[in-house]
Design an enzyme around this catalytic site. Structure first.
Site, short mmCIF file in Angstrom:
data_model
loop_
_atom_site.label_atom_id
_atom_site.label_comp_id
_atom_site.label_asym_id
_atom_site.label_seq_id
_atom_site.Cartn_x
_atom_site.Cartn_y
_atom_site.Cartn_z
N CYS A 3 -5.53 14.80 -7.89
CA CYS A 3 -5.85 14.58 -6.48
C CYS A 3 -4.55 14.52 -5.69
O CYS A 3 -3.77 13.58 -5.85
CB CYS A 3 -6.64 13.29 -6.30
SG CYS A 3 -7.03 12.93 -4.57
N GLY B 106 3.18 5.42 -5.57
CA GLY B 106 3.40 4.03 -5.95
C GLY B 106 2.36 3.48 -6.90
O GLY B 106 2.68 3.04 -8.01
N TYR C 227 -8.14 2.91 -12.66
CA TYR C 227 -9.54 2.89 -12.22
C TYR C 227 -9.94 1.44 -11.96
O TYR C 227 -10.81 0.88 -12.61
CB TYR C 227 -10.48 3.47 -13.29
CG TYR C 227 -10.33 4.93 -13.60
CD1 TYR C 227 -9.49 5.77 -12.86
CD2 TYR C 227 -11.04 5.49 -14.65
CE1 TYR C 227 -9.36 7.11 -13.17
CE2 TYR C 227 -10.93 6.83 -14.96
CZ TYR C 227 -10.09 7.64 -14.23
OH TYR C 227 -9.98 8.98 -14.54
N LEU D 181 -6.29 0.72 -15.85
CA LEU D 181 -5.83 0.03 -14.64
C LEU D 181 -5.93 0.89 -13.39
O LEU D 181 -6.28 0.39 -12.32
CB LEU D 181 -4.38 -0.43 -14.83
CG LEU D 181 -3.78 -1.19 -13.65
CD1 LEU D 181 -4.52 -2.50 -13.39
CD2 LEU D 181 -2.29 -1.44 -13.87
N ARG E 293 0.84 -1.20 0.00
CA ARG E 293 0.00 0.00 0.00
C ARG E 293 0.88 1.26 0.00
O ARG E 293 1.84 1.34 0.75
CB ARG E 293 -0.92 -0.01 1.22
CG ARG E 293 -1.89 1.16 1.28
CD ARG E 293 -2.97 0.96 2.33
NE ARG E 293 -2.51 1.16 3.69
CZ ARG E 293 -3.32 1.23 4.76
NH1 ARG E 293 -4.62 1.06 4.60
NH2 ARG E 293 -2.83 1.40 5.96
N SER E 294 0.53 2.22 -0.87
CA SER E 294 1.23 3.52 -0.82
C SER E 294 0.25 4.59 -0.35
O SER E 294 0.33 5.06 0.78
CB SER E 294 1.86 3.87 -2.17
OG SER E 294 0.91 3.88 -3.21
N GLY E 295 -0.72 4.96 -1.20
CA GLY E 295 -1.66 6.00 -0.79
C GLY E 295 -3.04 5.49 -0.44
O GLY E 295 -3.86 6.20 0.14
#
Length: 536
Positions: free
Chosen positions: A172, A178, A476, A474, A106-108
């Site tokens: 955003c 990542g 989305y 990808l 996980r990054s964001g």
């Protein structure tokens, strides 16, 4: 919420003491493995969070951006590793392989289906948010960016070094580098400069053997794959070296709204012929939603379609108004509609933040608001007739809460080969569609209602969008396209969504995956599969 994640040496000793005295469960055996493979100079203990830790829930929830996956019934990880050093990533891979444990990266946390922090099987999270250094080299017009950084942080750090440099990526600011860059990454400068992945010149990745590789040592195939093919299928991407782009000191933005009663249908019809072909310095996003009809300041309960045109122009307002009057007079853009501002402040405008706010707000890693949400995507290759548009409006009013985002292509996007990166959606596409549903009430029935809105509108749009395959984006992520259970049918299951995301590039991605991760350690619900094993 700001988390104090650097734990004291005293806590670390207590942590190990608790492990030693605890039952020798598989998870504790895994933790012992992590500690044993940790470098003495960079102990991993302060990065490990188990459910018994009082901060566990805060760490887990800090980067959940879709409330659909933040419920009491959502399966939780048995452990979170908030890596502080590359050795923590290496230990995580080595020990997860040894104990055959599912790792989520996980990054964001902005992946729409929660794939980076949710699973149907026992799993742990490798969270990258502490690894977020940004090293900007204006002299060479490059920057090394770690994947735990957010886009807002990247934009801010670039601007601190130069007001005439930027980077083409998303609008955003809380999106993590990542997932965004490894999946393609697009924004309102893509018609001028292409996608984020078109501006990556090097990378660092930790492979399945725990080795830290750069572009030279990983080879061009793997470097190609992690620029649009999704990094999490191939390893743990630690950082990207990006190529900065030159931007004017002053840019212009505007937002104009038109309803059906204000001739929105004709304006939208003309937009689709203009937006993909107009000057590459101009990007005009179109948002279609359903609102109440207002007459004389009051609402009568009737519904109508509203078209919102939001734009970034890499130039001054006088030039923009002249260009629009020549190419898109139907919108009726006036000088008074335009706001001249800096590129960095334009990011605030596009995020619905007042541009008079201090730009330091871009360093806030928490979104302004969180919702339950569902997203889908499509690509449009031929203009839609007026009759077709009117049918879409009728369907949207019937569904009421579905929203369409139209993002124009053309420009640089049409100049780059579909095989240059795994992202194949280049020439021939007029615009990309995002289907949106947002809601703020919990409950399975409520979720199903809103999710079905996007599915119904997506189905209705079938005659107007790409075919054979029906293409999808990808970034989305949409599990409706197929789920990979990573069993004996992994390749077949992966092809279902893989061809929509990557078209002909899917086969090359599978070959690279099979070479660099033959046992499919790096896997998730929509990862790149390996080739089926065949006996000689």
């Amino acid at each position: 919420m700001k988390l104090a994640l650097l734990l004291s040496p005293t806590f670390a000793l207590l942590f190990l003491s608790c492990l030693t005295s605890a039952t020798n469960s598989p998870h504790n055996t895994f933790i012992h493995c992590l500690v044993n493979h940790s470098q003495p100079s960079h102990p991993i203990t302060s990065s490990i969070f188990t459910p018994s830790n009082s901060l566990f829930s805060s760490v887990l929830q800090a980067y959940i951006r879709n409330l659909r996956f933040n419920t009491s019934t959502t399966r939780k990880p048995f452990l979170i590793i908030t890596a502080l050093h590359v050795s923590h990533i290496q230990s995580s891979i080595i020990c997860a392989k040894k104990h055959n444990l599912q790792m989520k990266i996980r990054s964001g946390g902005h992946d729409y289906e929660g794939v980076s922090y949710v699973a149907e099987v026992p799993f742990f999270i490798l969270d990258m948010f502490n690894l977020r250094s940004i090293d900007v080299d204006i002299g060479n017009e490059t920057a090394w960016v770690q994947t735990g950084a957010t886009l807002g942080e990247v934009y801010y750090r670039i601007n601190k070094k130069s007001e005439t440099h930027g980077f083409p990526a998303g609008v955003c600011p809380t999106v993590g580098v990542g997932g965004h860059l490894s999946g393609g990454g697009y924004g309102n400068m893509m018609r001028k400069f292409g996608l984020s992945v078109d501006n990556i010149i090097d990378a660092q990745i930790i492979d399945v053997n725990g080795k830290l590789l750069d572009r030279k040592s990983m080879g061009e195939d793997l470097f190609w794959a992690i620029r649009g093919g999704g990094g999490a299928s191939f390893g743990v991407v630690l950082s990207y070296k990006i190529k900065l782009v030159k931007i004017p000191k002053i840019v212009t933005v505007f937002q104009i709204r038109k309803t059906l009663e204000e001739n929105a249908s004709d304006i939208v019809y003309n937009w689709q012929h203009v937006a993909p072909t107009i000057d590459n310095d101009l990007f005009i996003r179109l948002i279609i939603d359903v609102v109440n009809v207002t007459k004389n300041g009051t609402q009568n309960g009737a519904k109508t379609i509203r078209a919102t045109f939001i734009s970034l122009f890499l130039g001054d307002s006088k030039t923009l108004v002249s260009l629009m009057n020549q190419k898109f007079p139907q919108l009726g853009l006036k000088q008074s509609d335009c706001i001249e501002t800096s590129w960095l402040q334009s990011v605030l405008f596009w995020t619905n933040i007042n541009i008079t706010e201090p730009v330091e707000i871009l360093l806030d890693r928490q979104p302004q608001s969180l919702n339950y949400l569902k997203r889908k995507s499509d690509y449009v290759k031929k203009p839609i007739s007026k009759e077709g548009l009117e049918g879409i409006w009728k369907k949207m009013i019937e569904l009421e809460d579905a929203i369409l985002y139209f993002n124009p292509y053309g420009g640089k996007m049409a100049e780059i080969s579909s095989t240059e990166t795994p992202f194949p959606h280049r020439a021939g596409n007029l615009w990309k569609v995002q289907y949106q549903a947002n809601w703020n009430k919990a409950g399975k029935d409520v979720a199903e209602h809103y999710i079905n809105l996007t599915r119904k509108l997506h189905k209705y749009m079938t005659p107007f969008v790409s075919k054979n395959p029906r293409e999808a984006f990808l970034n989305y992520k949409d599990l409706d396209l197929g789920i990979n259970h990573n069993g004996k049918n992994s390749y077949i299951e992966g092809k279902a969504y893989g061809v929509e995301y990557f078209k002909d590039n899917f086969n090359r991605l599978v070959e690279i995956k099979t070479k660099v991760d033959p046992h499919n350690f790096f896997r998730n619900e929509q990862s790149i599969p390996t080739l089926p094993y065949r006996k000689n």
